[in-house]
Design a protein around this motif. Sequence first.
Motif, mmCIF file in Angstrom:
data_model
loop_
_atom_site.group_PDB
_atom_site.id
_atom_site.type_symbol
_atom_site.label_atom_id
_atom_site.label_comp_id
_atom_site.label_asym_id
_atom_site.label_seq_id
_atom_site.Cartn_x
_atom_site.Cartn_y
_atom_site.Cartn_z
ATOM 1 N N HIS A 114 8.781 -1.019 -3.140
ATOM 2 C CA HIS A 114 8.512 0.140 -2.285
ATOM 3 C C HIS A 114 7.806 1.246 -3.057
ATOM 4 C CE1 HIS A 114 10.758 -0.997 1.423
ATOM 5 N NE2 HIS A 114 11.292 -1.854 0.578
ATOM 6 N N ALA A 115 7.645 1.058 -4.359
ATOM 7 C CA ALA A 115 6.845 1.991 -5.152
ATOM 8 C C ALA A 115 5.361 1.698 -5.002
ATOM 9 C CB ALA A 115 7.243 1.909 -6.621
ATOM 10 N N GLY A 116 5.040 0.555 -4.357
ATOM 11 C CA GLY A 116 3.655 0.194 -4.089
ATOM 12 C C GLY A 116 3.010 -0.645 -5.174
ATOM 13 N N GLY A 117 2.014 -1.427 -4.759
ATOM 14 C CA GLY A 117 1.203 -2.172 -5.712
ATOM 15 C C GLY A 117 1.783 -3.470 -6.224
ATOM 16 N N THR A 151 0.831 -1.217 0.000
ATOM 17 C CA THR A 151 0.000 0.000 0.000
ATOM 18 C C THR A 151 0.863 1.264 0.000
ATOM 19 O OG1 THR A 151 -0.138 0.084 2.425
ATOM 20 C CG2 THR A 151 -1.838 -1.159 1.275
ATOM 21 N N ARG A 152 2.155 1.093 -0.245
ATOM 22 C CA ARG A 152 3.127 2.182 -0.296
ATOM 23 C C ARG A 152 3.370 2.776 1.093
ATOM 24 N NH1 ARG A 152 2.747 6.442 -5.252
ATOM 25 N NH2 ARG A 152 2.177 4.488 -6.277
ATOM 26 N N GLY A 153 3.306 1.914 2.116
ATOM 27 C CA GLY A 153 3.589 2.343 3.472
ATOM 28 C C GLY A 153 4.864 1.709 3.994
ATOM 29 N N ILE A 154 5.087 1.857 5.284
ATOM 30 C CA ILE A 154 6.232 1.239 5.951
ATOM 31 C C ILE A 154 5.871 1.118 7.423
ATOM 32 C CG2 ILE A 154 7.502 3.315 6.643
ATOM 33 C CD1 ILE A 154 9.106 0.252 4.967
ATOM 34 N N PHE A 166 -9.325 5.945 -4.605
ATOM 35 C CA PHE A 166 -10.311 6.780 -3.905
ATOM 36 C C PHE A 166 -11.449 7.173 -4.848
ATOM 37 C CE2 PHE A 166 -11.863 11.016 -2.688
ATOM 38 C CZ PHE A 166 -12.314 10.747 -1.396
ATOM 39 N N VAL A 167 -11.089 7.579 -6.054
ATOM 40 C CA VAL A 167 -12.094 8.005 -7.036
ATOM 41 C C VAL A 167 -13.009 6.846 -7.424
ATOM 42 C CG1 VAL A 167 -12.404 8.829 -9.411
ATOM 43 C CG2 VAL A 167 -10.685 9.879 -7.945
ATOM 44 N N SER A 168 -12.451 5.625 -7.428
ATOM 45 C CA SER A 168 -13.256 4.457 -7.815
ATOM 46 C C SER A 168 -14.166 3.974 -6.684
ATOM 47 C CB SER A 168 -12.335 3.313 -8.250
ATOM 48 O OG SER A 168 -11.559 2.838 -7.155
ATOM 49 N N GLY A 169 -14.125 4.650 -5.548
ATOM 50 C CA GLY A 169 -15.057 4.330 -4.469
ATOM 51 C C GLY A 169 -14.482 3.528 -3.320
ATOM 52 N N GLY A 176 -7.298 -7.681 -0.100
ATOM 53 C CA GLY A 176 -6.079 -7.725 -0.894
ATOM 54 C C GLY A 176 -6.191 -6.931 -2.174
ATOM 55 N N LYS A 177 -7.329 -7.053 -2.833
ATOM 56 C CA LYS A 177 -7.549 -6.320 -4.085
ATOM 57 C C LYS A 177 -7.426 -4.822 -3.860
ATOM 58 C CE LYS A 177 -11.092 -5.518 -7.622
ATOM 59 N NZ LYS A 177 -12.488 -5.830 -8.044
ATOM 60 N N TYR A 178 -8.011 -4.347 -2.756
ATOM 61 C CA TYR A 178 -7.963 -2.921 -2.453
ATOM 62 C C TYR A 178 -6.561 -2.495 -2.017
ATOM 63 C CZ TYR A 178 -13.076 -2.671 -2.696
ATOM 64 O OH TYR A 178 -14.380 -2.703 -3.122
ATOM 65 N N ALA A 179 -5.838 -3.386 -1.328
ATOM 66 C CA ALA A 179 -4.457 -3.066 -0.925
ATOM 67 C C ALA A 179 -3.593 -2.824 -2.150
ATOM 68 C CB ALA A 179 -3.885 -4.195 -0.074
ATOM 69 N N TYR A 180 -3.699 -3.684 -3.146
ATOM 70 C CA TYR A 180 -2.945 -3.499 -4.387
ATOM 71 C C TYR A 180 -3.376 -2.215 -5.102
ATOM 72 C CZ TYR A 180 -0.742 -8.139 -4.436
ATOM 73 O OH TYR A 180 0.036 -9.240 -4.160
ATOM 74 N N SER A 181 -4.671 -1.942 -5.094
ATOM 75 C CA SER A 181 -5.177 -0.743 -5.769
ATOM 76 C C SER A 181 -4.658 0.528 -5.109
ATOM 77 C CB SER A 181 -6.712 -0.741 -5.753
ATOM 78 O OG SER A 181 -7.230 -1.848 -6.463
ATOM 79 N N ILE A 182 -4.671 0.547 -3.786
ATOM 80 C CA ILE A 182 -4.184 1.722 -3.049
ATOM 81 C C ILE A 182 -2.699 1.943 -3.315
ATOM 82 C CG2 ILE A 182 -3.743 2.644 -0.739
ATOM 83 C CD1 ILE A 182 -6.354 1.181 0.132
ATOM 84 N N GLY A 183 -1.940 0.857 -3.330
ATOM 85 C CA GLY A 183 -0.511 0.977 -3.590
ATOM 86 C C GLY A 183 -0.199 1.353 -5.013
ATOM 87 N N GLY A 184 -1.020 0.884 -5.957
ATOM 88 C CA GLY A 184 -0.794 1.193 -7.355
ATOM 89 C C GLY A 184 -1.095 2.643 -7.689
#
Length: 341
Positions: free
Chosen positions: A284-287, A77-80, A226-229, A212-220
């Motif tokens: 570390h770039a996320g997604g 999710t591009r965190g640490i 956010f816009v996709s809901g 998991g799907k949302y975790a990848y989306s947030i990181g990508g």
Amino acid sequence: MANTTASAEMLPTESSKQKQLKSLISKYGIYFAFIGLVIFMSAMHPAFLTVTNILNIIRQVTSIGLIALGVTIIIITRGIDLSSGSVLALVSVVAASLAQNPDWHAKMYPSLPALPVIVPILAALAIGSLCGAINGAFVAKTGIPPFIATLGMMIVARGAALIYSDGRPVSDLNDSYNFIGQGEIFGIPFPVILFIIMALISWILLNRTRFGKYAYSIGGNEQAAFVSGINVAKYKILVYTFGGFLAGMAGLVLSARISSGQPGLGNMFELDAIAAATIGGVSHAGGIGTIQGTVVGALIIGVLNNGLDLLNVSAYWQQIIKGSIIVAAVVFDMRKNARKN
């Protein structure tokens, strides 16, 4: 002319083979590296590839591996998370204080009954989850960079562990609690079984659920998510909570393995966990990242630590070697992503 035409026809085939080779290395390189490292350590020291030593490596890697599973999803999710080691220490002293030997407990608290083992287990998992949720809330609700939010938790949790234990180890733990770190089922160490179960659960969460799907989306692309809901704040909190939960479990396993809760436990564990995830291909770039890659990355860290100890390599040099491997893994990841783009 015929030779020129034949050469020209061969070029696409050679290029295709090169692409296939690069794709193979990119996809399975971590597994080749692990096998190569095992072969190298086996050749360098005869005691490395013994059953006793292999079991020792797997036992040692379970705590870092558990933390790494949670860190994997956080980094996706591009965190640490820099607080895992300190959370482990806090969990270890609290859980150990609730898992005292019945004789010791009767002597110190004669009017109170000894607590069942489920109490320290639940307390440990609850504390770990709470610390993770606080991290997630700060990251999601205040916009504080994950590095700063979790750095603060790292300091607070370590301080809380020292205050709670008065800076002393908490020993005299009961046998039921010690089984978590020392027991075996059908000859397989219980910590290993626990790690395998949590790795499977983490894989299912990441690959077969909305979480998991949302975790990848947030990181990508967080803005696009956010816009996709997608409720980005909610899922960030859940991701960090799961990371804290696994840090709490790691605290249980480690304190039970050494039969003691200690405020100094888990020092630098968060860096080993981040290293395991990074070596395992988590970007570390996320997604981008997989649980199986992180498991292999944790095993590489375990093999490296154990092998360097057997070869009597100085602990100072071990830090340099591990740091260099982390940087190399990040550079490789950046170059791979640049080629894709």
